[in-house]
Design a protein around this motif. Structure first.
Motif: not given
Length: 181
Positions: A91-109, A111-114, A120-124
């Motif tokens: 019953d709902r559709f909401r677009p949400v802008r997240l203040a995180v660029p792709e490069r920041d997600v890649v850094v954490q990914v 870290r997880l793969q390393g 837990r820090e990268a997951l958090a």
């Protein structure tokens, strides 16, 4: 060729070549659509393997209502310097802008793969970037995640809010698109 011609500086543009290449491109697209229609008329099951027709928002919400009422979909998309999340429920559709660029997600990914540190820090951090801003919209017990690029490597069920893993009280599953419901 069409893109190459269009990318030339204005004084070097050959408008006739651009028009002709555009006509050729449209002809190829028409031929492709015709071939798919022919294939669908002969063998609909096989045709479904070679092309997936996207569902409209109303169709996705209709499927959620009829078959998956306790499910919310979150479709992520990377923009130039930010990420967008499209939250879809019955019953709902909401677009949400997240203040995180792709490069920041890649850094954490990365870290997880390393595998050299406590994940837990990268997951958090990923939880805080990708889930926490949507938490009020994610009230159903089942969450379908439609990732974008590097997010295919994010273990969404294992994202850590500091107390528990996100998959601890939610059933998290992945889709390549909403049309795959």
């Amino acid at each position: 060729q069409w893109r190459q011609e269009r990318s030339r500086p204005a004084p070097e543009l050959d408008e006739n070549a651009i028009r002709e290449l555009g006509r050729q491109l449209e002809k190829k697209r028409d031929d492709y659509r015709e071939a798919l229609e022919f294939l669908r008329s002969r063998d609909a099951e096989y045709a479904s393997y070679v092309s997936v027709l996207p569902l409209s928002l109303a169709e996705i919400q209709g499927l959620l209502t009829a078959s998956y009422p306790d499910t919310t979909l979150v479709s992520y998309y990377f923009g130039a310097n930010e990420t967008f999340a499209f939250v879809i429920s019955a019953d709902r559709f909401r677009p949400v802008r997240l203040a995180v660029p792709e490069r920041d997600v890649v850094v954490q990914v990365n870290r997880l793969q390393g595998g050299y540190e406590d994940p837990r820090e990268a997951l958090a951090i990923l939880y805080g970037q990708l889930v926490e801003p949507l938490a009020q919209l994610l009230t159903t017990s089942r969450i379908g995640v439609i990732p974008c690029r590097a997010m295919y490597l994010v273990p969404f069920s294992a994202l850590w809010d500091g107390n528990k893993y996100w998959g601890g009280d939610k059933s998290i599953f992945y889709l390549s698109s909403g049309s795959m419901l």
